[in-house]
Design an enzyme around this catalytic site. Structure first.
Site, PDB file in Angstrom:
ATOM      1  N   TRP A 101       0.831  -1.214   0.000  1.00 26.26           N
ATOM      2  CA  TRP A 101       0.000   0.000   0.000  1.00 26.26           C
ATOM      3  C   TRP A 101       0.857   1.251   0.000  1.00 26.26           C
ATOM      4  O   TRP A 101       0.513   2.234  -0.663  1.00 26.26           O
ATOM      5  CB  TRP A 101      -0.978  -0.009   1.169  1.00 26.26           C
ATOM      6  N   ASP A 171      -1.697   6.616   6.121  1.00 23.36           N
ATOM      7  CA  ASP A 171      -2.752   5.719   5.659  1.00 23.36           C
ATOM      8  C   ASP A 171      -3.023   4.763   6.824  1.00 23.36           C
ATOM      9  O   ASP A 171      -2.226   3.883   7.115  1.00 23.36           O
ATOM     10  CB  ASP A 171      -2.274   4.956   4.418  1.00 23.36           C
ATOM     11  N   LYS A 195     -12.216  -1.899   6.675  1.00 20.15           N
ATOM     12  CA  LYS A 195     -11.438  -2.805   7.516  1.00 20.15           C
ATOM     13  C   LYS A 195     -11.948  -2.731   8.960  1.00 20.15           C
ATOM     14  O   LYS A 195     -12.258  -3.739   9.565  1.00 20.15           O
ATOM     15  CB  LYS A 195      -9.944  -2.453   7.473  1.00 20.15           C
TER      16      LYS A 195
HETATM   17  C1  PLP Z   1      -7.237  -1.958   1.933  1.00 22.71           C
HETATM   18  C2  PLP Z   1      -6.184  -0.900   2.007  1.00 22.71           C
HETATM   19  C3  PLP Z   1      -6.086   0.105   1.032  1.00 22.71           C
HETATM   20  C4  PLP Z   1      -6.974   0.154  -0.187  1.00 22.71           C
HETATM   21  O1  PLP Z   1      -8.222   0.592   0.143  1.00 22.71           O
HETATM   22  P1  PLP Z   1      -9.354   0.877  -0.971  1.00 22.71           P
HETATM   23  O2  PLP Z   1     -10.437   1.423  -0.121  1.00 22.71           O
HETATM   24  O3  PLP Z   1      -9.650  -0.413  -1.634  1.00 22.71           O
HETATM   25  O4  PLP Z   1      -8.811   1.898  -1.921  1.00 22.71           O
HETATM   26  C5  PLP Z   1      -5.118   1.069   1.189  1.00 22.71           C
HETATM   27  N1  PLP Z   1      -4.291   1.053   2.246  1.00 22.71           N
HETATM   28  C6  PLP Z   1      -4.354   0.110   3.188  1.00 22.71           C
HETATM   29  C7  PLP Z   1      -3.415   0.141   4.349  1.00 22.71           C
HETATM   30  C8  PLP Z   1      -5.305  -0.901   3.108  1.00 22.71           C
HETATM   31  O5  PLP Z   1      -5.377  -1.857   4.051  1.00 22.71           O
END
Ligand code: PLP
Length: 357
Positions: A101, A171, A195
């Site tokens: 990511w 993030d 999540k």
């Molecule tokens: C799942 C995830 C993403 C991607 O998320 P989307 O909502 O599908 O764009 C980005 N960063 C992390 C850390 C993730 O776990």
């Protein structure tokens, strides 16, 4: 019967939240309709929208100097919106790479502005989190970006990196609301809801107001944090149903005792699972000091046993434990909504499987 759901995302939601949504589906507060079917400008939806923000403020103890925004397009859209809004001419966005990511975020930034890697764990198979001494921040970065929890590799920062002087961007998609964090240390935090906060379809952005005003006023309006903020995230039609579910999930978290209670619950669940992994039969992917409390990645010492392990899981309605294709092996995601009883069911299966193999 509900499955033992260890999916990485979208992932388990609290049963109580789904039941509440079910009872309100056909007749939300006496309106004879669901939240999905009513105006996003009306008072009933507005109450859900602003209560969701108030819950996030309470659960994360967000200072008044920060705005809380609802965005769309997932965390991945934020990979581009961060450099669009926070990039500065002649200065780099600096990235700490701890997995897939963070690589994605760096790649998007590189298309739009100057972006630089200041630490990468790629050569080690992204098994660990760097120490502050290893992170080489430049003299005047536009911002420093990192991923607090690496959903795919199963590593997690257990501290906030020290990057004095530069706005820190994080993030936090896969560990937001799982433990207390000091929001005042950040310039901007973003996280997809699917999540740890709700269903997919909404992304939470928490930004220092001064930093949000950095954006070029000529940015397209839906890409501008400042414009979304000045319109209370109602510039366009927001994803009303995901926001309503996020509100129910955060109500549930508040009732359970908030972030301290959640952190304690999560620590115990993770300890159960790591205890079952440590030994000769299973092998953890992450280095011990970098292990994630949210995504537990591991292998069986003899990988040829994996299909039998997954079949045994399926028999006991344990789902979502196949590892991400880039790492292989196994992964159990144990977000807030995964009950301890599910972790116990998985540990029991792991012990049985070890004995019988
Ligand atoms: C799942 C995830 C993403 C991607 O998320 P989307 O909502 O599908 O764009 C980005 N960063 C992390 C850390 C993730 O776990």
């Amino acid at each position: 019967m509900r499955s033992h759901n260890f999916s990485a995302g979208p992932s388990a939601l609290p049963t109580a939240v789904l039941e509440r949504a079910q009872t309100e589906m056909l007749d939300f507060q006496g309106t004879g309709m669901s939240v999905m079917e009513m105006s996003h400008r009306g008072p009933l939806y507005a109450a859900e929208h602003f209560d969701a923000i108030a819950n996030l403020r309470k659960l994360l103890d967000i200072p008044d100097a920060y705005d809380v925004l609802f965005a769309t397009g997932g965390a991945r859209t934020q990979f581009a919106l961060v450099p669009y809004n926070l990039g500065l001419p002649g200065r780099s966005g600096e990235y700490i790479l701890t997995g897939t990511w963070s690589e994605g975020a760096l790649n998007e930034a590189g298309k739009l502005t100057s972006a630089r890697t200041i630490w990468s764990g790629e050569a080690d198979g992204y098994r660990r989190i760097p120490s502050d001494e290893e992170i080489r921040v430049g003299p005047e970065p536009a911002y420093v970006h990192y991923t607090s929890n690496n959903t795919i590799y199963g590593t997690q920062f257990h501290r906030i990196p020290q990057v004095s002087g530069a706005p820190l961007v994080c993030d936090m998609s896969s560990d937001i609301l799982s433990k207390p964090i000091d929001v005042s240390r950040f310039g901007l935090i973003y996280a997809g809801a699917q999540k740890n906060m709700g269903p997919s379809g909404v992304t939470v952005v928490i930004g220092n107001k001064e930093l949000l005003d950095r954006a070029d006023p000529e940015l397209p309006e839906m890409w501008s944090y400042a414009r979304i903020a000045s319109n209370d995230s109602l510039l366009n039609t927001p994803p009303t149903f995901p926001i309503y579910l996020l509100k129910l999930v955060t109500d549930w978290l508040v009732e359970l005792g908030g972030r301290e209670a959640m952190a304690e619950r999560n620590r115990r669940k993770a300890a159960l699972l790591y205890d079952a992994i440590d030994g000769d039969f299973y092998r953890p992917h992450a280095d011990s000091g970098s292990r994630s409390m949210m995504n537990v990645t591991f292998k069986i010492h003899d990988p040829s046993l994996e299909p039998a392990f997954l079949a045994a899981c399926e028999e006991r309605r344990i789902i979502g434990v196949r590892g991400h294709r880039s790492v292989g092996g196994l992964r159990a995601s144990i977000y807030n909504a995964v009950p301890r009883s599910s972790v116990e069911a998985l540990v029991e299966l792991m012990n049985d499987f070890r004995r019988e193999s």
